[in-house]
Design a protein around this motif. Structure first.
Motif, short mmCIF file in Angstrom:
data_model
loop_
_atom_site.label_atom_id
_atom_site.label_comp_id
_atom_site.label_asym_id
_atom_site.label_seq_id
_atom_site.Cartn_x
_atom_site.Cartn_y
_atom_site.Cartn_z
N SER A 1 -9.24 39.00 37.88
CA SER A 1 -10.18 38.07 38.52
C SER A 1 -10.56 38.54 39.92
O SER A 1 -11.55 38.08 40.46
CB SER A 1 -9.59 36.67 38.59
OG SER A 1 -8.70 36.57 39.65
N SER B 1 -0.49 39.14 27.57
CA SER B 1 -0.05 37.77 27.81
C SER B 1 0.84 37.33 26.66
O SER B 1 0.46 37.45 25.51
CB SER B 1 -1.25 36.83 27.91
OG SER B 1 -2.08 37.23 28.97
N TRP C 1 -3.79 38.65 35.44
CA TRP C 1 -5.07 37.98 35.70
C TRP C 1 -5.48 38.15 37.16
O TRP C 1 -6.66 38.16 37.48
CB TRP C 1 -5.01 36.50 35.32
CG TRP C 1 -4.25 35.63 36.29
CD1 TRP C 1 -2.95 35.28 36.19
CD2 TRP C 1 -4.75 35.01 37.48
NE1 TRP C 1 -2.59 34.50 37.26
CE2 TRP C 1 -3.68 34.32 38.07
CE3 TRP C 1 -5.99 34.98 38.11
CZ2 TRP C 1 -3.81 33.60 39.25
CZ3 TRP C 1 -6.12 34.28 39.30
CH2 TRP C 1 -5.04 33.59 39.86
N VAL D 1 -10.23 31.61 41.66
CA VAL D 1 -9.80 31.12 40.35
C VAL D 1 -8.34 30.68 40.39
O VAL D 1 -7.49 31.35 40.98
CB VAL D 1 -9.96 32.23 39.29
CG1 VAL D 1 -9.61 31.69 37.92
CG2 VAL D 1 -11.36 32.80 39.30
N LEU D 2 -8.07 29.53 39.77
CA LEU D 2 -6.69 29.09 39.54
C LEU D 2 -6.55 28.83 38.05
O LEU D 2 -6.95 27.78 37.56
CB LEU D 2 -6.39 27.81 40.33
CG LEU D 2 -5.06 27.12 40.01
CD1 LEU D 2 -3.88 27.98 40.41
CD2 LEU D 2 -4.97 25.77 40.69
N PRO D 3 -6.04 29.79 37.27
CA PRO D 3 -5.88 29.55 35.85
C PRO D 3 -4.65 28.70 35.57
O PRO D 3 -3.77 28.59 36.44
CB PRO D 3 -5.72 30.95 35.25
CG PRO D 3 -5.54 31.88 36.38
CD PRO D 3 -5.53 31.11 37.65
N GLY E 1 -1.31 28.03 33.08
CA GLY E 1 -0.46 28.66 32.08
C GLY E 1 -0.38 30.16 32.18
O GLY E 1 -0.03 30.83 31.22
N MET E 2 -0.75 30.72 33.31
CA MET E 2 -0.59 32.16 33.49
C MET E 2 0.42 32.38 34.61
O MET E 2 0.50 31.61 35.54
CB MET E 2 -1.92 32.79 33.88
CG MET E 2 -2.97 32.69 32.80
SD MET E 2 -3.83 34.24 32.69
CE MET E 2 -4.79 34.03 31.23
N ALA F 1 2.27 31.31 25.13
CA ALA F 1 3.24 30.32 25.63
C ALA F 1 3.69 29.40 24.51
O ALA F 1 2.95 29.14 23.60
CB ALA F 1 2.63 29.50 26.75
N SER G 1 1.01 38.00 31.88
CA SER G 1 -0.23 37.30 32.19
C SER G 1 -0.54 37.29 33.68
O SER G 1 -1.65 36.94 34.09
CB SER G 1 -0.17 35.87 31.65
OG SER G 1 0.94 35.19 32.17
N ALA G 2 0.44 37.70 34.52
CA ALA G 2 0.16 37.78 35.96
C ALA G 2 -0.95 38.79 36.25
O ALA G 2 -1.53 38.80 37.33
CB ALA G 2 1.42 38.15 36.73
#
Lengths: 530, 253
Positions: free
Chosen positions: A367, A527, A363, B82-84, B86-87, A530, A360-361
């Protein structure tokens, strides 16, 4: 308590299946593999019933001692394979270790490894049924050996728990497991060579090994039926007493360790080491997004145990596959040139699993709105930066060793096309297929088969693609060999460079475009829920 | 400043047949500090993921300062930090390396990245040379916030920015956010903590089961009550049950 823990174990397994159909497929494949191996071993055990007593005893004692030691060592290295019934999880419950011990042992039996070992032990009774006393001895002693396997594994992981949970150790273990796994193939080949030689020498080595193993704690229990079958009664008694004492002693130790673990649950220890960030990569590849990604990937190849383990395999596997075949015999020295080819092919596939490893990193990439093509280039450049020099060295070594300098253009052509086209194809295939991988630091075996299966699919597809790309060059090279025209080999090399660069650029562009259109889908693919 | 910072229109997202976000529309005016509150599973994270381009909505649009997130992703993403929740982060990098990485991905010049990352690490009190994987949960949140800030975005989208952050650092982050909004930036953040939203935000939306239940200025939504009470009224608070869990009190005779 026993039934409760075993049921808990089965419930956890069933719930894991509910999460994804891939998991079921992975489990079935693993089970098929285990059944095949166990089946072969069991047939062997049955066949040994009629074999000479000496050979049977030596083989069985040695093999089972090895299995016992393996339980202990592997449980350290792949700690985290099955943390579901980890002692520290029971820390909040009002139970004492003594109540947990039988249940935890029984639940180990309900695992692939536990079940396989138990079945093999059962079939060893068939081997020993050559005489009634030996069979009785086996029925009494071998369960002790089985329990020893489980106990040793548990004691070691419970005792060293806090050390094993530290990131540093888990990182190291992942690399060690990779190294051990491929060393096995090497050892296997070596044994094959000894076997071709002197059968008496093999027998003598077996006898010596078995005698030593029988007097180590790993072999005590397994030696009992062998001694009985040979009529060495007092030695059998000594072994049996030792084996029983070992089980008792280890059991006591485990209860004490467990009591301690129940009071101090393990929290994975962080470390506070500082890292030194070198800047040569940035100077080499620039500070564009492409260069930044390459620099980050290179740091990961060094610091992330999953990558470091892969790197060990990339470089050692070709060496270990080629070395035993070319060692010694001058006639077969020419085979050495296949080492670099193999290495080039494997290294180029290395980019395929990259997105899955990000997890998932990823992202961060999504982004920040980078172009997919920068992502693809960055990863490819990172792998090229450290694999190209190694392959060059391997090439030079292979030619110096074999002395086949006249075939340099031929081999070079194949290496170049495999390497460049390999990166192109796997960049594209890697952008289409992703799976979930265990996060960095988790054991590579920590029960996530989803990534494994999809990784296999993507590996197969991209291997097929590379093969298609290699065919034209290969045809030229073979023609050059057949008509003995070295100029044609040089042409092949030129074609290889041109076609390789074309496939590389096209593959990266296609992969980049695919990423640009599907970033969110790719992100949710990789991802881990979790 | 007539364009709104973030406009969500008719967002819908289904997960395995259950609707996580249901025709959700929301407007975050420029220069506001907007709080998104809701019970667990209300769809906060899903909504924010769709607003930031991390999750494709089944239907609906998200627009950041006039740029459609799904038609012009590059334009919209350049304006957002952005600050998600759970990632993972690329946690095998040190704090400084991670910030540099994010800055370079955002195409900032190397010297600007170096300057800003030193500033951010200093203000947030983070160890530059320690691996992010060895950071505590609160420090990880803070380095994530730093990553969201480094390119000087005009809109900040923060999912649970105060979770696991200690009170001192929390106050530090609050003053950063207030200063940022005073300078013309816009913040949308999600939280469970009503007191925090009440004291920090000027606008808020209450969402539950993927729908907006109330939206507007904090005073208007609150309507004279405490936000906590108003929130419970809106989403349906617990029925006070003296018969429930009777066994829990049975030992105190």
């Amino acid at each position: 308590m026993v039934a409760l823990l075993v049921r808990l174990r089965l419930t956890l397994l069933r719930n894991a299946f509910r999460q994804s159909a891939w998991k079921v497929v992975g489990f079935v494949l693993l089970a098929l593999y285990a059944v095949t191996v166990v089946g072969v071993v069991c047939v062997g055990l049955v066949a040994l019933r009629g074999a000479p007593l000496d050979l049977t005893s030596h083989l069985l004692v040695l093999a089972f001692s090895f299995v016992t030691a393996a339980w202990m060592v592997l449980s350290i290295l792949v700690f985290g394979v099955d943390p579901t019934l980890d002692a520290s999880r029971f820390a909040l419950l009002p139970v004492r270790a003594r109540q947990l011990v039988p249940g935890l042992l029984a639940s180990m039996l309900v695992s692939t490894g536990g079940l396989a070992t138990a079945i093999v032990v059962l079939f060893s009774w068939v081997t020993w049924s050559r005489s009634i006393p030996a069979l009785v001895a086996a029925i009494v002693a071998t369960p002790l050996g089985l329990v020893t396997c489980f106990l040793l594994a548990r004691v070691v992981t419970t005792g060293l728990g806090s050390m094993l949970a530290s990131r540093r150790f888990r990182d190291l273990a992942a690399v060690l497991v990779a190294a051990i796994a491929i060393s096995f193939s090497f050892v296997g080949q070596l044994f094959g060579r000894i076997g071709n030689g002197d059968l008496d020498a093999v027998n003598a080595a077996l006898a010596r090994g078995a005698t030593i193993a029988a007097w180590t704690p790993f072999g005590w229990a397994w030696a009992v039926p062998a001694e009985v079958a040979a009529g060495r009664w007092w030695q059998a008694v000594v072994h049996l007493v030792l084996a029983a004492a070992l089980v008792g002693g280890v059991c006591l130790a485990w209860v004490r360790l467990l009591d301690r673990a129940l009071c101090s649950p393990i929290t994975s220890g962080g470390s506070s080491e500082s890292v030194h960030s070198s800047t040569w990569v940035e100077r080499l590849l620039g500070t564009s997004p492409r260069g930044a990604i390459a620099a980050r990937c290179l740091r990961y190849w060094r610091r992330d145990p999953r990558y470091a383990g892969t790197a060990v395999i990339l470089f050692l596997m070709p060496a270990l596959m080629v070395l035993p075949s070319v060692a010694g015999d001058p006639e077969s020295r020419g085979l050495a040139v296949f080492g670099p080819v193999l290495m080039a092919w494997m290294c180029a596939q290395g980019v395929g699993a990259d997105l899955s490893y990000d997890g998932s990193a990823l992202w961060t990439h999504v982004s920040s709105g980078i172009r997919g093509v920068d992502d693809r280039w960055g990863r490819v450049l990172a792998i090229m930066t450290f694999t190209a020099p190694v392959i060059t060295v391997a090439l030079v070594a292979a030619f110096v060793y074999s002395g086949l300098w006249s075939y340099l253009p031929h081999v070079l052509a194949v290496v170049v096309i495999t390497y460049l086209a390999g990166f192109g194809v796997s960049s594209w295939v890697g952008s289409i297929f992703q799976g979930t991988a265990p996060p960095p630091g988790a054991s590579a075996f920590s029960g996530n088969n989803v990534g494994g299966i999809q990784g296999l699919v993507s590996f197969a597809l991209s291997s097929l693609g590379v093969f298609v790309a290699v065919v034209p060059v290969l045809a030229l090279v073979i023609t050059a060999l057949v008509i003995e025209a070295s100029w044609l080999a040089w042409v092949a090399l030129l074609v290889a460079v041109a076609e390789g660069v074309a496939v590389l650029v096209l593959g990266i562009r296609a992969g980049g475009r695919r990423l640009d259109q599907h970033w969110p889908e790719v992100l949710s693919q990789v991802s881990v829920p979790a | 400043m007539t364009t709104d910072a973030l406009v969500l229109q008719g967002l819908i997202k289904d997960f395995d047949g259950s609707r996580a976000v249901d025709s959700l529309s929301l407007t975050v005016p420029s220069g506001s500090l907007f709080g998104l509150v809701g019970p667990n599973g209300a769809g906060k994270t899903t909504t924010l993921s769709m607003a930031t381009g991390l999750l494709r909505p089944d239907q609906g649009t998200a627009t950041v300062l006039g740029h459609d997130v799904w038609a012009d992703p590059a334009g919209a993403k350049a304006l957002m930090g952005v600050l998600p929740d759970g990632m993972r982060l690329f946690d095998r990098l040190s704090g400084a390396e991670l910030l540099r990485y994010v800055g370079l991905l955002r195409r900032l010049p190397a010297d600007v990245v170096a300057q800003r990352s030193a500033d951010l690490l200093g203000v947030l009190g983070l160890d530059a040379d320690k691996l992010v994987v060895d950071y505590s949960a609160g420090m990880t949140k803070k380095i994530g916030l730093a990553c969201a800030l480094i390119h000087g975005p005009r809109l900040l989208v923060l999912d649970e920015p105060f979770e696991a952050v200690d009170p001192v650092s929390g106050e530090g982050i609050r003053s950063i956010l207030r200063g940022y909004v005073q300078g013309g930036g816009t913040v949308i953040l999600s939280s469970h903590v009503m007191e925090l939203v009440e004291s920090l935000c000027d606008r808020l939306a209450v969402i539950a089961q993927g729908r907006v239940l109330a939206e507007g200025r904090v005073e208007d939504v609150r309507a004279g009550e405490s936000l906590q009470q108003r929130f419970l009224d809106l989403v349906g608070g617990p029925v006070s049950g003296s018969e429930d869990l009777a066994w829990l009190r049975s030992w105190s005779d």
